[in-house]
Design a protein around this motif. Sequence first.
Motif, PDB file in Angstrom:
ATOM      1  N   THR A 146       0.827  -1.219   0.000  1.00  0.00           N
ATOM      2  CA  THR A 146       0.000   0.000   0.000  1.00  0.00           C
ATOM      3  C   THR A 146       0.857   1.262   0.000  1.00  0.00           C
ATOM      4  N   HIS A 191      -3.772  -6.325  11.842  1.00  0.00           N
ATOM      5  CA  HIS A 191      -2.609  -5.793  12.557  1.00  0.00           C
ATOM      6  C   HIS A 191      -2.244  -4.386  12.103  1.00  0.00           C
ATOM      7  N   ASP A 195       8.447  -1.493  11.893  1.00  0.00           N
ATOM      8  CA  ASP A 195       8.808  -2.897  12.103  1.00  0.00           C
ATOM      9  C   ASP A 195       9.942  -3.348  11.185  1.00  0.00           C
ATOM     10  N   GLY A 210       1.476  -2.170  12.350  1.00  0.00           N
ATOM     11  CA  GLY A 210       2.822  -2.685  12.539  1.00  0.00           C
ATOM     12  C   GLY A 210       2.706  -4.189  12.373  1.00  0.00           C
ATOM     13  N   LYS A 244      -9.418  -5.359   1.674  1.00  0.00           N
ATOM     14  CA  LYS A 244      -9.286  -4.808   3.030  1.00  0.00           C
ATOM     15  C   LYS A 244     -10.634  -4.305   3.580  1.00  0.00           C
TER      16      LYS A 244
HETATM   17  C1  F6R Z   1       4.390  -2.777   7.642  1.00  0.00           C
HETATM   18  C2  F6R Z   1       3.167  -2.619   8.436  1.00  0.00           C
HETATM   19  C3  F6R Z   1       2.008  -3.510   8.167  1.00  0.00           C
HETATM   20  C4  F6R Z   1       1.342  -3.237   6.822  1.00  0.00           C
HETATM   21  C5  F6R Z   1       0.188  -4.194   6.572  1.00  0.00           C
HETATM   22  C6  F6R Z   1      -0.430  -3.985   5.204  1.00  0.00           C
HETATM   23  O1  F6R Z   1       5.371  -1.866   8.050  1.00  0.00           O
HETATM   24  O2  F6R Z   1       3.124  -1.795   9.277  1.00  0.00           O
HETATM   25  O3  F6R Z   1       1.070  -3.359   9.217  1.00  0.00           O
HETATM   26  O4  F6R Z   1       0.881  -1.902   6.791  1.00  0.00           O
HETATM   27  O5  F6R Z   1       0.637  -5.508   6.684  1.00  0.00           O
HETATM   28  O6  F6R Z   1       0.448  -4.367   4.199  1.00  0.00           O
HETATM   29  P1  F6R Z   1       0.088  -4.218   2.654  1.00  0.00           P
HETATM   30  O7  F6R Z   1       0.086  -2.748   2.369  1.00  0.00           O
HETATM   31  O8  F6R Z   1       1.212  -4.929   1.945  1.00  0.00           O
HETATM   32  O9  F6R Z   1      -1.250  -4.827   2.452  1.00  0.00           O
END
Ligand code: F6R
Length: 261
Positions: free
Chosen positions: A39, A138, A67, A140, A202
């Motif tokens: 994202t 979640h 993270d 992070g 999402k």
């Molecule tokens: C990564 C983080 C995660 C992502 C989440 C969504 O630093 O904080 O919480 O934001 O896993 O990831 P995508 O954007 O790949 O769907």
Amino acid sequence: MEVVIRPTEADAVRLTAAILADDLRKNPEMVFGLATGATMEAVYAELTRLHREEGLDFSTAKTFNLDEYIGLPADDKNSYRYYMNKHLFNNINIKMANTHLPNGMTDDIKGEGARYEAAIKAAGGVDLQLLGIGQDGHIGFNEPLSSLASRTRDKSLTPATFRQNSIYFDPPESMPLRAFTMGVGTILDARKLVMLVTGERKADILAKAVEGPVSSMVTASAIQFHNNVTVIVDEAAASKLQGKEYYYWNFNHAPEWEKYR
Ligand code: F6R
């Protein structure tokens, strides 16, 4: 909390980057909390464009990422240090010494969280924390049942997160099953939270996090406790939200959104 729905992913990304850029112009010494993941790639591309074309100046900004995988060195293409250098830090005028991620290669796994927390504190705390949301809710890598008071620490990742992220690894089984993550409590200490959520996949978890009960089963729901949160979503991610009419109404009428309309 404010929820802003933009028609497309590109609009949501542009608004997110514009908010970060405006805050940086107002306070050149901003401390940003940053996220990785699919994202955020477009947000960093837009911030790069704003730097190159409009001179957005990161020279006195500092960053702390949420993270990092345990066991991946900085030059591993799946480490979050590699991701951040590639998508943002190498493309703007930030000082590398001012960019921080947990050290995934530390010998002191139990001490790393406290070290990271101390570094955030020494920088004066996070001014604006950028957040995404995982398929399992979640923020992070605070997986379900993470304490809503948790601090930076090592965390075991869930099968859902493995399914979400192992597609980037070759072979997928080489994805580390543990990571360092800022805690939910650490995230809530930031002065402002900006969450970006896009895409239909999402929609369910976004509705739970934003409009559902606060629960450690969906750690993103803890942002409901924060008094300065903006959740920016595209129409696809917004499809399961109950309060859509109000969210559109607010963006279209509230004076603070005028310059972004
Ligand atoms: C990564 C983080 C995660 C992502 C989440 C969504 O630093 O904080 O919480 O934001 O896993 O990831 P995508 O954007 O790949 O769907």
